[in-house]
Scaffold this active site. Structure first.
Site, PDB file in Angstrom:
ATOM      1  CE  LYS A  56      54.031 -11.870 -29.629  1.00  0.00           C
ATOM      2  NZ  LYS A  56      52.560 -12.035 -29.665  1.00  0.00           N
ATOM      3  CB  SER A 102      52.184 -14.974 -32.034  1.00  0.00           C
ATOM      4  OG  SER A 102      51.646 -13.784 -31.451  1.00  0.00           O
ATOM      5  CB  SER A 152      48.903 -14.344 -29.583  1.00  0.00           C
ATOM      6  OG  SER A 152      48.801 -14.920 -30.860  1.00  0.00           O
TER       7      SER A 152
END
Length: 542
Positions: A121, A201, A225
């Site tokens: 990420k 996210s 997330s």
């Protein structure tokens, strides 16, 4: 890292619109002639052990595997269905693969991840790539060193393939946002139906791993997330106990709740990844809370009969928001019983009582932690106040559909010595942990609590933001306890997952239960990249 329930009235998830800027690394391999259908892929759904076996046998090299994933990214992430999940490629990926192939040829292997390509990420420091949290303000921010967990991955022999898009600032900028959008990376799509949302996210990691753009991936979570994007992408996601995995070198929201964790197509792959990254870090303030820092091989807890004799509590107050999801959960309960578990209704007695205080804690900790990260990492913007000014100056690119009111609220907070902050922090931890999950487990002598992880993916809507119905992961996030989501089926062709939650440091037991449930049902189905869902024939393209 964050995706909070509507009860907090801030589903801070970012707006779906066209990319304002693409970095050269993210777009350099995008052929314009590719079709919208997914091309055949030699390593479709291949697991870590399968790939490792081929490399051990000499029928596959890490370089060939890495190149295959790079080609796959070019074919369906940058072209074809244009999933837009990879924000930047590692220019050294093939060089890293070559070095690991040379080590293998010389008789040295580092473990199950040796030569395995993975994605990170884009809020995790990994040289030589940028670490931007999806923001144009940090598009040229190139940290000088790897995050602690990235160093552990390299030690384990993983190939860092690239960085994935995310909901900008890990869903902590606006109350009117749409998951999977960032100013730097644009909108990530859900691979099951391209007009639906990937949640956030860790949106890019969820979509990319589900679409077989890498073997495994790393997400981060503050509240949902990892669990949410994993569930809507048909993946396994593990949100570890805070402190099990280092946060050093990760752009923060909350020192209380942040953690990184695995996202994978199977429990076995997630366990292999967790084994590599679970290590004490002297620079992480929560690492010392783990009383026994002895390394754990989480693969040793892949027990297909683990549900036999287990006691599982269903938190029905975390159901009721979507009938098809409830029906899938009832089938999951029946499967657990058929596998030998005793399943009873359970109640988290403090459920919902921490919501307002949690948000207060996050606001305080975001300002403190982000200012420290920016000042210490050589970032071009040195404070939250400077980021707020940058966004205002670049509003057309950074704020096309929504503003930055969470940034502004956080910037108004005082230091972490404020009595209001300390009281809210202590209250949330107590209510969700000892008085919440622990009390529920103890009352009925339970191994774990379960609930639907998330509703099916909603249509992406940049005007109104996320259509968030409900979720089951919040208590574990606020308590700082572990959770794991495992696919439990589909709703009209869209994946749904079941989340297992336990007390602190109970990852081994949750992996056992999750693996046994996965093996009993094997519910994951790879995505078909449908343009949309048809009401006349759900699961088929119009």
């Amino acid at each position: 890292m964050r995706h909070l329930p509507l009860a907090i009235a801030i589903a801070a998830l970012l707006a779906a619109c066209q990319p304002a800027t693409q970095t050269p690394a993210a777009s350099a391999t995008a052929p314009s002639h590719a079709s919208s259908a997914s091309p055949a892929f030699a390593f479709e759904e291949a697991g870590v052990a399968d790939l490792q076996g081929k490399m051990t046998a000499g029928t596959l090299t890490s370089r060939a595997l890495t190149q295959a994933y790079l080609d796959r990214i070019a074919a369906i992430d940058k072209a074809g269905p244009a999933l837009n999940s990879v924000i930047e490629l590692n220019p050294d990926a093939l060089k890293e693969a070559d070095a690991l192939d040379a080590e293998r040829k010389a008789g040295k292997t580092r473990g199950p991840l040796h030569g395995i390509p993975l994605l990170l990420k884009d809020n995790i420091d990994a040289t030589p790539m940028a670490n931007s949290a999806g923001s144009l303000a940090l598009a040229e921010h190139h940290p000088k060193a790897d995050a602690f967990l990235v160093a552990k991955l390299r030690d384990a022999g993983a190939v860092i393939l690239g960085k994935t898009n995310l909901s900008e600032w890990a869903n902590f900028r606006s109350t009117r946002a749409t998951s999977g959008w960032s100013g730097r990376g644009g909108q990530t799509k859900n691979p099951y139906a391209l007009d639906r949302n990937p949640c956030g996210s860790s949106s890019g990691t969820g979509t990319a791993i589900s679409a077989n753009l890498a073997a495994v991936g790393i997400g981060t979570e503050t509240d949902g997330s990892i669990i949410c994007p994993a569930a809507v992408a048909g993946l396994v996601g593990i949100k570890p106990t805070v402190g099990l995995v280092s946060r050093s070198g990760i752009i923060p929201i909350s020192v209380s709740q942040d953690t990184a964790g695995p996202m994978a197509r199977s429990v076995a792959d997630a366990a292999a990844l967790l084994t590599a990254i679970a290590a004490p870090d002297a620079n992480d303030p929560d690492a010392s809370e783990r009383k026994d820092a002895t390394p754990i091989d989480y693969a040793a807890h892949l027990k297909p009969d683990a549900l036999k004799g287990a006691r599982i509590g269903v938190v029905r107050k975390l159901m009721g928001y979507q009938p098809d999801t409830d029906a899938a959960m009832e089938r999951a309960i029946a499967a657990m019983k058929a596998a030998g578990a005793t399943v009873v209704d359970a109640e988290i007695p403090t459920l919902g009582q921490w919501d307002a205080d949690e948000f207060e804690v996050l606001l305080y900790e975001f300002k403190d932690g982000l200012n420290a990260y920016l000042a210490g990492s050589g970032a071009p913007q040195k404070s939250l106040a400077e980021l707020i000014a940058f966004n205002a100056q670049h509003a057309a690119q950074e704020m096309p559909f929504f503003a930055q009111e969470i940034f502004e609220q956080a910037n108004a907070k005082g230091p972490l010595t404020d009595a209001a902050y300390i009281a809210a922090r202590d209250k949330t931890r107590r209510l969700a942990g000892p008085d919440g999950i622990d009390a529920a487990l103890k009352k009925q002598n339970l191994d774990a609590l379960v609930a639907p992880a998330m509703s099916p993916a909603w249509p992406t809507d940049p005007v109104n933001g996320d259509h968030f119905l409900g979720a089951g992961y919040g208590a574990a996030a606020v308590a700082r306890y572990p959770s794991i989501t495992v696919p439990m089926g589909e709703v009209h062709g869209l994946p749904v997952g079941v989340v297992f939650m336990g007390t602190a440091w109970s990852e081994p037991r949750l992996i056992e239960l999750g693996y046994a449930f996965e093996q009993a049902g094997k519910a994951r189905k790879p995505p078909k990249f449908l343009p949309t869902l048809s009401p006349d024939n759900p699961g088929a393209a119009r």
